[in-house]
Write an enzyme that holds these catalytic residues in place. Structure first.
Site, PDB file in Angstrom:
ATOM      1  N   LYS A   1     -28.161 -31.859  -7.434  1.00  0.00           N
ATOM      2  CA  LYS A   1     -28.989 -31.710  -8.641  1.00  0.00           C
ATOM      3  C   LYS A   1     -28.265 -32.499  -9.719  1.00  0.00           C
ATOM      4  O   LYS A   1     -27.176 -33.111  -9.237  1.00  0.00           O
ATOM      5  CB  LYS A   1     -28.655 -30.245  -9.333  1.00  0.00           C
TER       6      LYS A   1
ATOM      7  N   ASP B   1     -29.534 -27.275 -16.950  1.00  0.00           N
ATOM      8  CA  ASP B   1     -28.190 -27.092 -16.179  1.00  0.00           C
ATOM      9  C   ASP B   1     -28.015 -26.115 -15.216  1.00  0.00           C
ATOM     10  O   ASP B   1     -27.486 -26.194 -14.156  1.00  0.00           O
ATOM     11  CB  ASP B   1     -27.022 -27.541 -17.079  1.00  0.00           C
TER      12      ASP B   1
ATOM     13  N   HIS C   1     -25.843 -24.984  -5.293  1.00  0.00           N
ATOM     14  CA  HIS C   1     -24.720 -24.273  -4.684  1.00  0.00           C
ATOM     15  C   HIS C   1     -24.665 -22.705  -4.842  1.00  0.00           C
ATOM     16  O   HIS C   1     -23.691 -22.030  -4.355  1.00  0.00           O
ATOM     17  CB  HIS C   1     -23.321 -25.084  -5.124  1.00  0.00           C
TER      18      HIS C   1
ATOM     19  N   LYS D   1     -23.021 -19.289  -2.087  1.00  0.00           N
ATOM     20  CA  LYS D   1     -21.702 -18.320  -2.571  1.00  0.00           C
ATOM     21  C   LYS D   1     -21.814 -16.915  -1.766  1.00  0.00           C
ATOM     22  O   LYS D   1     -23.238 -16.358  -1.473  1.00  0.00           O
ATOM     23  CB  LYS D   1     -21.960 -17.946  -4.163  1.00  0.00           C
TER      24      LYS D   1
ATOM     25  N   LYS E   1     -21.684 -21.859 -22.032  1.00  0.00           N
ATOM     26  CA  LYS E   1     -20.245 -22.339 -22.040  1.00  0.00           C
ATOM     27  C   LYS E   1     -19.513 -21.506 -23.223  1.00  0.00           C
ATOM     28  O   LYS E   1     -20.222 -21.295 -24.099  1.00  0.00           O
ATOM     29  CB  LYS E   1     -20.451 -24.076 -22.121  1.00  0.00           C
TER      30      LYS E   1
ATOM     31  N   GLU F   1     -19.255 -18.979 -18.778  1.00  0.00           N
ATOM     32  CA  GLU F   1     -18.124 -19.867 -18.240  1.00  0.00           C
ATOM     33  C   GLU F   1     -17.203 -20.097 -19.536  1.00  0.00           C
ATOM     34  O   GLU F   1     -17.970 -20.191 -20.732  1.00  0.00           O
ATOM     35  CB  GLU F   1     -18.547 -21.132 -17.946  1.00  0.00           C
TER      36      GLU F   1
ATOM     37  N   ARG G   1     -19.985 -48.107  -4.898  1.00  0.00           N
ATOM     38  CA  ARG G   1     -20.114 -49.539  -5.027  1.00  0.00           C
ATOM     39  C   ARG G   1     -18.928 -50.364  -5.283  1.00  0.00           C
ATOM     40  O   ARG G   1     -18.986 -51.403  -5.491  1.00  0.00           O
ATOM     41  CB  ARG G   1     -20.930 -49.429  -6.591  1.00  0.00           C
TER      42      ARG G   1
ATOM     43  N   HIS H   1     -29.783 -22.110 -10.797  1.00  0.00           N
ATOM     44  CA  HIS H   1     -28.822 -21.074 -10.487  1.00  0.00           C
ATOM     45  C   HIS H   1     -29.679 -19.651 -10.804  1.00  0.00           C
ATOM     46  O   HIS H   1     -29.478 -19.077  -9.934  1.00  0.00           O
ATOM     47  CB  HIS H   1     -27.444 -21.119 -11.073  1.00  0.00           C
TER      48      HIS H   1
HETATM   49  C1  BG6 Z   1     -23.100 -26.670 -11.939  1.00  0.00           C
HETATM   50  C2  BG6 Z   1     -23.368 -27.195 -13.519  1.00  0.00           C
HETATM   51  O1  BG6 Z   1     -24.057 -26.619 -11.332  1.00  0.00           O
HETATM   52  O2  BG6 Z   1     -22.471 -25.339 -11.882  1.00  0.00           O
HETATM   53  C3  BG6 Z   1     -22.108 -26.864 -14.360  1.00  0.00           C
HETATM   54  O3  BG6 Z   1     -23.744 -28.379 -13.542  1.00  0.00           O
HETATM   55  C4  BG6 Z   1     -21.426 -25.469 -14.078  1.00  0.00           C
HETATM   56  O4  BG6 Z   1     -22.259 -27.028 -15.866  1.00  0.00           O
HETATM   57  C5  BG6 Z   1     -21.273 -24.944 -12.639  1.00  0.00           C
HETATM   58  O5  BG6 Z   1     -19.965 -25.641 -14.585  1.00  0.00           O
HETATM   59  C6  BG6 Z   1     -20.807 -23.870 -12.491  1.00  0.00           C
HETATM   60  O6  BG6 Z   1     -20.635 -23.537 -11.158  1.00  0.00           O
HETATM   61  P1  BG6 Z   1     -19.654 -22.467 -10.655  1.00  0.00           P
HETATM   62  O7  BG6 Z   1     -19.552 -22.333  -9.208  1.00  0.00           O
HETATM   63  O8  BG6 Z   1     -18.230 -22.968 -11.177  1.00  0.00           O
HETATM   64  O9  BG6 Z   1     -19.937 -21.210 -11.343  1.00  0.00           O
END
Ligand code: BG6
Length: 490
Positions: A145, A232, A175, A179, A337, A213, A46, A237
């Site tokens: 997402k 999330d 994503h 992997k 987290k 994480e 933008r 995932h």
């Molecule tokens: C994302 C989430 O989709 O995946 C994040 O929004 C998360 O909160 C991330 O940290 C984790 O991805 P990866 O590949 O680092 O495990």
């Protein structure tokens, strides 16, 4: 398969995802000589900025994030020469003229519109592309997402994007499917005869899937507090990983064969009721603690956190799949987290031996387990019982290890590199179909509704731990343990 020439248009081109993941991924593929000489990346933002100013931002924001090999000046110059910056208001079709001018008018050139923007504007962008005559048969759209925040919003996205693009042109990214180890799981299950006869309720006691994480929410509070761990990480995932573990053998690796098999799993997940939900789901929120020896604040003391936030940063649950293959096998899913470690792994635990012929009692035999490790190190580990050396017949757990990095020296690909290549090739297998997305939301929706209507708070846990004690209690109820709790100390 060599790529044909393309114009890749990144909406949200100056945003975090583009700078952190997409541009570095495209750079890596450029260096690997995967990109046609004239292929271009059109970054849409933008902000009024000149081409030079935008490239300066790429230089200072994106380039430092490129991992090895070191960025050679010539390679960087070749890559940045592909980038075109276009400024427009994505929600206003009348401002799209610069994009119309930037796109090449050759029907043989693949057009990919990558929407790395909030989902609330997906529909407007698609309509605006249509209004400006930019959607050709050779066009594809990639949706990042969050793909909605409940079933209704996911349906709305599907319906609105579907007015402009055919399902075969829509690439919904998760994503995790990009992997390496996720694809290796397909290889393990369907490239070997060994596991399939055992891959069922008769031989498997339980499955654990963990994505943990150490990171907190950092500067993403605005998004995260309205999302939480269930939306999330779990709805997408974790459920995608569960699908790959649990699906029936697809007839081929063709997109719809795999997606049909995954859809069947999603539709077979046992629905939660308010009672079963309270018994089988634990939600937590981190409090201050220590991660890697460093003091970290409580979620509620993170920058911009609402004072009494009820957003969960941890969720653990026992899910079940109502099919002949899986009835009665608990699938424990867990993500959080600020946990004790950063890892993503799937643990398939087999049943106990029926009878010990040795002097050791049956319950001294560790059940066999297969650990499929997605990160940090990619690999497979099979835990077996073996005789300890020396006199006497004493059995102990031993490991068969397959470390993918050791085994295969070929260079790795980041998830986004693989997925971008797949989009550019028109390969849909690793992307979610619309009905899969809706089925996943349909299953999590009663949980969201219940949490919304219930005024209780997530259970606190200290940062740097494996989550609330209730998470261990959830699994120990059936005499089981999370893997890290079950590891022998030595
Ligand atoms: C994302 C989430 O989709 O995946 C994040 O929004 C998360 O909160 C991330 O940290 C984790 O991805 P990866 O590949 O680092 O495990």
């Amino acid at each position: 398969m060599a790529l044909t020439d393309f114009d890749l248009v990144l909406f949200g081109g100056s945003g975090d995802l583009s700078m952190r993941k997409l541009l570095p991924a495209m750079y890596a593929r450029d260096v690997a000589n995967d990109l046609p000489a004239t292929a271009r990346i059109i970054c849409v933002g933008r902000a009024e900025a000149s081409q030079e100013e935008f490239l300066h931002t790429v230089e200072t924001t994106s380039k430092p994030l490129i991992k090895s090999p070191a960025v050679a000046p010539a390679a960087w110059a070749r890559f940045t020469a592909r980038i075109v910056y276009v400024s427009l208001n994505a929600t206003d079709a009348a401002t799209y003229a610069p994009l119309v001018d930037a796109l090449r008018q050759d029907s043989a050139i693949t057009r990919v519109y990558y929407l790395a923007t909030p989902p609330a504007i997906f529909a407007r962008i698609c309509e605006s592309l249509k209004e400006n005559g930019l959607v050709t048969p050779n066009s594809r759209v990639v949706l990042e997402k969050p793909l909605g925040r409940d079933l209704a919003s996911a349906k709305q996205i599907n319906a609105e994007v579907g007015k402009v693009f055919e399902e075969s042109q829509i690439y919904r990214i998760d994503h995790y499917l990009g992997k390496e180890t996720v694809q290796n799981l397909l290889a393990l299950r369907f490239g070997n005869i060994l596991f399939e006869p055992l891959w069922r309720r008769e031989w498997i006691s339980d499955v654990q899937i963990t994505i943990a994480e150490k990171l907190g929410v950092g500067n993403r509070m605005g998004y995260y507090d309205t999302s939480g761990a269930l939306r999330d990480m779990l709805q997408n995932h974790l459920l995608q990983l569960l699908c790959i573990v649990a699906m029936e053998p697809p007839t081929s690796i063709a997109p719809d064969a795999v997606r049909d098999a995954k859809l069947q799993v999603l539709r077979s997940l046992k629905k939660f009721t308010p009672t079963t939900l309270a018994q089988n789901i634990v939600r937590g929120q981190y409090r201050a603690g220590h991660v890697d020896g460093k003091a970290v604040p409580s979620y509620r003391d993170e920058p911009d956190a609402p004072e009494h936030s009820r957003t969960e940063t941890f969720v653990a649950m026992k899910a079940e799949i109502d099919t002949w293959r899986w009835a009665g096998v608990p699938f424990y899913l867990r993500t959080g987290k600020r946990m004790a470690d950063s890892l993503a792994e799937i643990v398939v635990r087999f049943k106990q031996i029926p009878h010990s012929i040795f002097a050791q009692p049956t319950n001294s035999f560790q059940p066999n387990s297969l650990v499929i490790r997605l990160q940090p190190d990619e690999g497979l580990r099979m835990n077996l019982m073996a005789k300890t050396p020396g006199d006497g017949m004493r059995l102990k757990q031993a490991e068969l290890e397959l470390d993918f990095r050791e085994q295969f020296k070929s260079p790795r690909m980041e998830a986004y590199e693989r997925l971008l290549l797949d989009v550019l090739r028109g390969q849909l297998t690793l992307f979610m179909r619309g009905d899969e997305l809706e089925a996943a939301w349909e299953w999590v929706e009663p949980i969201l509704d219940h949490w919304e209507s219930d005024d209780s708070y997530p259970v606190p846990y200290s940062a740097g731990t494996w989550g609330p004690a209730a998470s261990s209690a959830l699994i120990s109820r059936e005499g089981l343990q999370w893997r890290e709790e079950a590891l022998p100390e030595d």
